[in-house]
Scaffold this active site. Sequence first.
Site, PDB file in Angstrom:
ATOM      1  N   GLU A  42       0.850  -1.185   0.000  1.00  0.00           N
ATOM      2  CA  GLU A  42       0.000   0.000   0.000  1.00  0.00           C
ATOM      3  C   GLU A  42       0.893   1.246   0.000  1.00  0.00           C
ATOM      4  OE1 GLU A  42      -3.421   1.864   3.029  1.00  0.00           O
ATOM      5  OE2 GLU A  42      -1.972   0.384   3.765  1.00  0.00           O
ATOM      6  N   LYS A 114      -9.555   2.359  -1.684  1.00  0.00           N
ATOM      7  CA  LYS A 114      -9.772   1.820  -0.332  1.00  0.00           C
ATOM      8  C   LYS A 114     -11.109   2.277   0.251  1.00  0.00           C
ATOM      9  CE  LYS A 114      -7.112   1.426   3.993  1.00  0.00           C
ATOM     10  NZ  LYS A 114      -5.892   1.949   4.669  1.00  0.00           N
ATOM     11  N   CYS A 152      -5.131  -3.190   3.263  1.00  0.00           N
ATOM     12  CA  CYS A 152      -4.765  -2.990   4.669  1.00  0.00           C
ATOM     13  C   CYS A 152      -5.947  -3.099   5.644  1.00  0.00           C
ATOM     14  CB  CYS A 152      -4.056  -1.638   4.808  1.00  0.00           C
ATOM     15  SG  CYS A 152      -3.078  -1.471   6.321  1.00  0.00           S
TER      16      CYS A 152
END
Length: 275
Positions: A42, A114, A152
């Site tokens: 990321e 995300k 994540c």
Amino acid sequence: MPVTVAVHQFAPTEDKAANLRALTAGVAEAAASGAELVVCPENAMFSPPDSRTDLAPIAEPLDGPFVTALRDAALRHGVAVVAGLTEAIPGQDRVHNTVVAVSAAGELLTAYRKLHLYDAFGYRESDAVAPGDIEQPAVFRLGDVTFGVQTCYDLRFPETTRRLVDAGAQAVLVPAAWVAGPLKEEHWATLLAARAIENTIYVVGCGQTPPVCIGRSAILDPLGVVVASAGGRPGTIAGTIDPAWIAEVRQRVPVLTGRRFSVEPIEAAPAPDIP
């Protein structure tokens, strides 16, 4: 046929040029070793340690220099690449935390923005980052394997992975910057295994390395067995994603066909700020 996946972990900083050099060196190394897909962390393009950093001035569009360089590297080395970047949002001060996948032919396969922002443990990603819209699941096909993409903190929300599996994902890629802290290594390892076991899929986690994050990249099979793992140093690991093994595990443990609930999007409340 199985697909060989490499995971290249390193510690991106605020030096975009140095980050790109580290990433492309890992891609070249993995491709030379026979990998068909290379997964990088990321925020591989730019990664400040402070959530208060203004990201808009350094953000790039998907046709900007960073993604262009990824596409060039993928084409040059004949390998698909997945990596995170800071994506500009036209007319906004905030940005998207985006992961892209590019093919070995240099084509953009998917871009995932995300959904679950890291507003936890005293960190506020949402100060500088806007969550992505709920769109079609980010999946792409490589050989005989369908891959899904998340990022994540998404790992703490099991429905995110299940939604990718419902879209056909047999392996889920998790580029991450898993921040170091008490019990964080245990959380990372446990959640990777849980997502693999409950969905009978491979899970590929790629972390940023210390000092800010933990590293600990890993590839797990559909029974939660660790196929390959890394410690805290920059480097590359690799493993095989085998569709035949997925099919066999799903015959033994038919959790997907036996379930009685589906996943539906909701209007989520802001995440609490946990001290």
